[in-house]
Design a protein around this motif. Structure first.
Motif, mmCIF file in Angstrom:
data_model
loop_
_atom_site.group_PDB
_atom_site.id
_atom_site.type_symbol
_atom_site.label_atom_id
_atom_site.label_comp_id
_atom_site.label_asym_id
_atom_site.label_seq_id
_atom_site.Cartn_x
_atom_site.Cartn_y
_atom_site.Cartn_z
ATOM 1 N N TRP A 23 -1.794 2.608 1.381
ATOM 2 C CA TRP A 23 -2.185 3.846 2.056
ATOM 3 C C TRP A 23 -3.546 4.268 1.536
ATOM 4 O O TRP A 23 -3.746 4.374 0.317
ATOM 5 N N ASN A 24 -4.483 4.472 2.442
ATOM 6 C CA ASN A 24 -5.836 4.889 2.097
ATOM 7 C C ASN A 24 -6.487 3.970 1.051
ATOM 8 O O ASN A 24 -7.090 4.437 0.084
ATOM 9 N N GLY A 25 -6.302 2.656 1.234
ATOM 10 C CA GLY A 25 -6.990 1.686 0.389
ATOM 11 C C GLY A 25 -6.365 1.394 -0.951
ATOM 12 O O GLY A 25 -6.962 0.689 -1.761
ATOM 13 N N ARG A 26 -5.177 1.943 -1.216
ATOM 14 C CA ARG A 26 -4.544 1.629 -2.504
ATOM 15 C C ARG A 26 -3.027 1.533 -2.340
ATOM 16 O O ARG A 26 -2.463 2.019 -1.365
ATOM 17 N N ILE A 27 -2.406 0.927 -3.316
ATOM 18 C CA ILE A 27 -0.951 0.768 -3.290
ATOM 19 C C ILE A 27 -0.312 2.046 -3.802
ATOM 20 O O ILE A 27 -0.648 2.541 -4.875
ATOM 21 N N GLU A 28 0.590 2.589 -3.002
ATOM 22 C CA GLU A 28 1.324 3.808 -3.325
ATOM 23 C C GLU A 28 2.783 3.478 -3.613
ATOM 24 O O GLU A 28 3.304 2.462 -3.165
ATOM 25 N N THR A 29 3.446 4.359 -4.330
ATOM 26 C CA THR A 29 4.870 4.259 -4.607
ATOM 27 C C THR A 29 5.498 5.606 -4.276
ATOM 28 O O THR A 29 4.938 6.654 -4.610
ATOM 29 N N ALA A 30 6.640 5.567 -3.581
ATOM 30 C CA ALA A 30 7.304 6.822 -3.215
ATOM 31 C C ALA A 30 8.809 6.610 -3.151
ATOM 32 O O ALA A 30 9.292 5.508 -2.920
ATOM 33 N N SER A 31 9.519 7.686 -3.352
ATOM 34 C CA SER A 31 10.953 7.713 -3.131
ATOM 35 C C SER A 31 11.160 8.250 -1.721
ATOM 36 O O SER A 31 10.629 9.318 -1.384
ATOM 37 N N GLU A 32 11.878 7.508 -0.901
ATOM 38 C CA GLU A 32 12.052 7.891 0.502
ATOM 39 C C GLU A 32 13.512 7.763 0.930
ATOM 40 O O GLU A 32 14.335 7.183 0.229
ATOM 41 N N TRP A 33 13.785 8.294 2.112
ATOM 42 C CA TRP A 33 15.090 8.195 2.760
ATOM 43 C C TRP A 33 14.926 7.356 4.014
ATOM 44 O O TRP A 33 14.009 7.581 4.804
ATOM 45 N N LEU A 34 15.794 6.368 4.171
ATOM 46 C CA LEU A 34 15.755 5.474 5.324
ATOM 47 C C LEU A 34 16.662 6.021 6.424
ATOM 48 O O LEU A 34 17.822 6.349 6.170
ATOM 49 N N VAL A 35 16.115 6.142 7.625
ATOM 50 C CA VAL A 35 16.865 6.619 8.785
ATOM 51 C C VAL A 35 17.002 5.434 9.745
ATOM 52 O O VAL A 35 15.996 4.885 10.211
ATOM 53 N N THR A 36 18.240 5.013 10.006
ATOM 54 C CA THR A 36 18.517 3.890 10.893
ATOM 55 C C THR A 36 19.196 4.415 12.148
ATOM 56 O O THR A 36 20.247 5.058 12.063
ATOM 57 N N ILE A 37 18.589 4.153 13.284
ATOM 58 C CA ILE A 37 19.001 4.727 14.560
ATOM 59 C C ILE A 37 19.520 3.615 15.458
ATOM 60 O O ILE A 37 18.811 2.640 15.710
#
Length: 113
Positions: free
Chosen positions: A46-60
């Motif tokens: 993201w924006n030229g660099r590697i990011e790390t995040a905690s996310e929630w997966l939504v499967t539809i």
């Protein structure tokens, strides 16, 4: 009409955002089922660099002919600037589940292309 099942995935940063999206999708009858998993660890560019995040997966779980309408709804309601919205074709599905899925989603198949 031949019914084609798909799974659409998106992610959110907060569980409440995942819940809001799932509620909107279900109330719009654009899916038969939405599952929320997480938190998951995501790593991405993201924006030229590697990011790390905690996310929630939504499967539809929905039909292929409803994808454009679902995508439009997700883009309108999502908190991310550029959310992941990826559809995966379902190669095989039990006849009973496919019948149930088709009965739960909107009968208005006007696809916005």
């Amino acid at each position: 009409m031949r019914v084609e099942a798909i799974q659409v995935a998106t992610t959110t940063s907060e569980k409440k955002d995942a819940e809001t999206l799932s509620q909107a999708v279900l109330e719009s009858r654009l899916a038969a089922c939405v599952q929320i998993s997480g938190p998951i660890d995501s790593r991405y560019w993201w924006n030229g660099r590697i990011e790390t995040a905690s996310e929630w997966l939504v499967t539809i779980k929905t039909r292929r002919d409803l994808f454009k309408r679902l995508e439009k709804l997700l883009l309108e309601k999502h908190s991310y600037d550029q959310p992941e919205i990826m559809a995966t074709a379902i190669v095989e599905v039990s006849a009973g589940y496919l019948k149930w899925l088709n009965e739960q989603v909107t009968s208005d198949s006007k696809d916005e292309k």
